[in-house]
Design a protein around this motif. Structure first.
Motif, mmCIF file in Angstrom:
data_model
loop_
_atom_site.group_PDB
_atom_site.id
_atom_site.type_symbol
_atom_site.label_atom_id
_atom_site.label_comp_id
_atom_site.label_asym_id
_atom_site.label_seq_id
_atom_site.Cartn_x
_atom_site.Cartn_y
_atom_site.Cartn_z
ATOM 1 N N LYS A 90 19.498 -2.857 -18.173
ATOM 2 C CA LYS A 90 20.965 -2.821 -18.171
ATOM 3 C C LYS A 90 21.507 -2.532 -16.777
ATOM 4 O O LYS A 90 22.522 -3.113 -16.365
ATOM 5 N N THR A 91 20.838 -1.644 -16.046
ATOM 6 C CA THR A 91 21.311 -1.318 -14.703
ATOM 7 C C THR A 91 21.271 -2.552 -13.811
ATOM 8 O O THR A 91 22.222 -2.815 -13.058
ATOM 9 N N SER A 92 20.183 -3.324 -13.879
ATOM 10 C CA SER A 92 20.075 -4.524 -13.053
ATOM 11 C C SER A 92 21.045 -5.613 -13.497
ATOM 12 O O SER A 92 21.659 -6.271 -12.650
ATOM 13 N N VAL A 93 21.195 -5.809 -14.790
ATOM 14 C CA VAL A 93 21.967 -6.946 -15.293
ATOM 15 C C VAL A 93 23.443 -6.585 -15.453
ATOM 16 O O VAL A 93 24.316 -7.167 -14.798
ATOM 17 N N VAL A 94 23.726 -5.610 -16.321
ATOM 18 C CA VAL A 94 25.125 -5.230 -16.538
ATOM 19 C C VAL A 94 25.710 -4.606 -15.263
ATOM 20 O O VAL A 94 26.867 -4.869 -14.907
ATOM 21 N N GLY A 95 24.904 -3.798 -14.572
ATOM 22 C CA GLY A 95 25.378 -3.217 -13.318
ATOM 23 C C GLY A 95 25.754 -4.275 -12.305
ATOM 24 O O GLY A 95 26.761 -4.152 -11.602
ATOM 25 N N SER A 96 24.954 -5.326 -12.212
ATOM 26 C CA SER A 96 25.271 -6.410 -11.277
ATOM 27 C C SER A 96 26.530 -7.152 -11.700
ATOM 28 O O SER A 96 27.364 -7.514 -10.858
ATOM 29 N N ILE A 97 26.688 -7.382 -12.999
ATOM 30 C CA ILE A 97 27.916 -8.031 -13.474
ATOM 31 C C ILE A 97 29.138 -7.205 -13.089
ATOM 32 O O ILE A 97 30.149 -7.733 -12.601
ATOM 33 N N ASN A 98 29.052 -5.890 -13.272
ATOM 34 C CA ASN A 98 30.191 -5.027 -12.938
ATOM 35 C C ASN A 98 30.477 -5.020 -11.439
ATOM 36 O O ASN A 98 31.640 -5.064 -11.015
ATOM 37 N N MET A 99 29.438 -4.967 -10.626
ATOM 38 C CA MET A 99 29.653 -4.936 -9.178
ATOM 39 C C MET A 99 30.136 -6.290 -8.653
ATOM 40 O O MET A 99 30.965 -6.359 -7.739
ATOM 41 N N LEU A 100 29.637 -7.371 -9.231
ATOM 42 C CA LEU A 100 30.115 -8.697 -8.840
ATOM 43 C C LEU A 100 31.579 -8.883 -9.241
ATOM 44 O O LEU A 100 32.370 -9.475 -8.503
ATOM 45 N N GLY A 101 31.950 -8.349 -10.408
ATOM 46 C CA GLY A 101 33.352 -8.410 -10.814
ATOM 47 C C GLY A 101 34.239 -7.629 -9.870
ATOM 48 O O GLY A 101 35.337 -8.066 -9.513
ATOM 49 N N LEU A 102 33.763 -6.463 -9.439
ATOM 50 C CA LEU A 102 34.508 -5.666 -8.475
ATOM 51 C C LEU A 102 34.631 -6.408 -7.145
ATOM 52 O O LEU A 102 35.713 -6.434 -6.529
ATOM 53 N N ALA A 103 33.548 -7.018 -6.690
ATOM 54 C CA ALA A 103 33.587 -7.774 -5.435
ATOM 55 C C ALA A 103 34.543 -8.959 -5.540
ATOM 56 O O ALA A 103 35.280 -9.263 -4.592
ATOM 57 N N LYS A 104 34.547 -9.616 -6.681
ATOM 58 C CA LYS A 104 35.453 -10.758 -6.878
ATOM 59 C C LYS A 104 36.905 -10.308 -6.803
ATOM 60 O O LYS A 104 37.747 -10.945 -6.152
ATOM 61 N N ARG A 105 37.221 -9.193 -7.456
ATOM 62 C CA ARG A 105 38.613 -8.715 -7.460
ATOM 63 C C ARG A 105 39.068 -8.272 -6.080
ATOM 64 O O ARG A 105 40.208 -8.546 -5.677
ATOM 65 N N ASP A 136 24.990 -17.435 -9.290
ATOM 66 C CA ASP A 136 25.967 -18.092 -10.158
ATOM 67 C C ASP A 136 27.395 -17.698 -9.784
ATOM 68 O O ASP A 136 28.310 -18.542 -9.819
ATOM 69 N N TYR A 137 27.627 -16.441 -9.427
ATOM 70 C CA TYR A 137 28.944 -16.046 -8.931
ATOM 71 C C TYR A 137 29.269 -16.788 -7.637
ATOM 72 O O TYR A 137 30.420 -17.176 -7.398
ATOM 73 N N ARG A 138 28.281 -16.985 -6.807
ATOM 74 C CA ARG A 138 28.491 -17.739 -5.568
ATOM 75 C C ARG A 138 28.905 -19.176 -5.882
ATOM 76 O O ARG A 138 29.884 -19.688 -5.324
ATOM 77 N N ARG A 139 28.153 -19.829 -6.766
ATOM 78 C CA ARG A 139 28.459 -21.225 -7.082
ATOM 79 C C ARG A 139 29.791 -21.365 -7.805
ATOM 80 O O ARG A 139 30.536 -22.320 -7.579
ATOM 81 N N GLN A 140 30.105 -20.407 -8.676
ATOM 82 C CA GLN A 140 31.301 -20.520 -9.494
ATOM 83 C C GLN A 140 32.567 -20.072 -8.764
ATOM 84 O O GLN A 140 33.641 -20.622 -8.984
ATOM 85 N N HIS A 141 32.420 -19.069 -7.869
ATOM 86 C CA HIS A 141 33.608 -18.482 -7.235
ATOM 87 C C HIS A 141 33.562 -18.506 -5.704
ATOM 88 O O HIS A 141 34.465 -17.960 -5.065
#
Length: 323
Positions: free
Chosen positions: A92-107, A159-164
């Motif tokens: 969860k730390t690697s996967v969900v944590g990365s999703i949360n940090m990528l969302g923060l970086a996107k915002r 995927d965040y790189r390709r999508q955003h």
């Protein structure tokens, strides 16, 4: 760039605490986010009063709402002792944590760097390992929570790189050692040094011929900072590690030689135990990309790095005996 506000997840851990000091020395404001599962406030004790440092107790598997310019995403227990203790939480730390940090970086439109690992290569069938190798990983073994968690984190970053079109950086970190490693983290360098200082036998898992490549933490931090400073088109993954390979027997001999002479009884020699499941037999990076793209290569030789690390453990264990 002046007046940067930089988030370091896992900033109280071994590598994170060294990175935090380096960023503070460069004049940055640093926000450390850590749940202190494997890191400790003591790792930052000498900089706690720095006005540019803020520490927040937080688990990255929950969203975080802050304003920052850059994110170094290091949060995740990195030694088998800790990541196997709660494997579901590790994933969860690697996967969900990365999703949360990528969302923060996107915002916040922040650059974000993932501290990935050489473990994405698994027990490699290619030697040495370069970034084009896809790996040889057991997806259902006892190490999979960490290996596959980091592989999935890399997937999410790209995927965040390709999508955003986000500014991502991915560093694949090979074995790193130095002061502020935990004496109980189960890593080979700390295990050997702690045993040697106590005059106990050094435990080698396997027959001693399996190899690792050891990078001193100051060199590693320099590589992370150089990678973060690269232009938008540079994403990695880039190997960061020392390309000089040592067997476990060679490392044990060197630690005994450096420690044993001033330990009562002269140290306890070496004893052998079975190799743990899925433990890689070889680990050595190629660092051509790091040389070419970052102008980076490790500078501190193993003997010098071990000397500094032994000195740290000698002082630390005098104040905080183990067992």
């Amino acid at each position: 760039m002046a007046d940067r506000r930089i988030l370091v997840t896992g900033g109280s851990g071994f590598i994170g605490s060294h990175l935090v000091r380096r960023l503070l020395d460069e004049g940055d404001e640093v926000l450390v986010v850590d749940n202190f599962y494997s890191g400790t406030r003591g790792n930052l004790s000498d900089v706690l009063n720095n006005p540019r440092l803020e520490i927040v107790r937080h688990d990255v598997t929950f969203p975080l709402y802050v304003e920052i310019d850059e994110i170094y995403h290091l949060a995740c227990p990195a030694s088998p002792v800790f990541y196997q203790r709660d494997p579901v939480q590790t994933t969860k730390t690697s996967v969900v944590g990365s999703i949360n940090m990528l969302g923060l970086a996107k915002r916040t439109k922040a650059k974000i760097l993932l501290a990935s690992t050489s473990e994405v290569y698994g027990d490699p069938e290619v030697h040495p390992q370069d970034e084009s190798y896809w790996g040889h990983v057991n997806p259902i073994g006892i190490r999979s929570c960490y290996d596959e968690g980091k592989r999935c984190a890399e997937t999410l970053f790209f995927d965040y790189r390709r999508q955003h079109d986000m500014p991502i950086k991915v560093a694949r970190i090979f074995n790193t050692y130095g002061p502020r490693m935990r004496p109980d983290d189960g890593r080979v360098v700390s295990n050997f040094i702690v045993s040697a200082l106590a005059g106990k036998p050094l435990t080698i898992y396997g027959d001693g011929t399996q190899t690792r490549s050891f990078c001193y933490v100051d060199d590693l931090v320099d590589g992370l900072i150089r990678l973060m400073a690269t232009p938008h088109e540079v994403t990695g993954p880039i190997n960061l590690g020392n390309p000089h390979e040592f067997t476990m027997s060679q490392l044990a001999e060197q630690v005994i030689a450096m420690v044993g002479t001033d330990v009562p009884g002269g140290g306890g020699g070496v004893e052998y135990h079975p190799l743990p499941s899925d433990d890689p037999t070889q680990r050595q990076p190629t660092i051509d990309q790091a040389r070419d793209v970052l102008g980076w290569a490790p500078k501190i030789e193993l003997a010098e790095g071990l000397d500094r690390t032994i000195e740290y453990f000698r002082d630390h264990l005098a104040l905080h005996p183990v067992g």
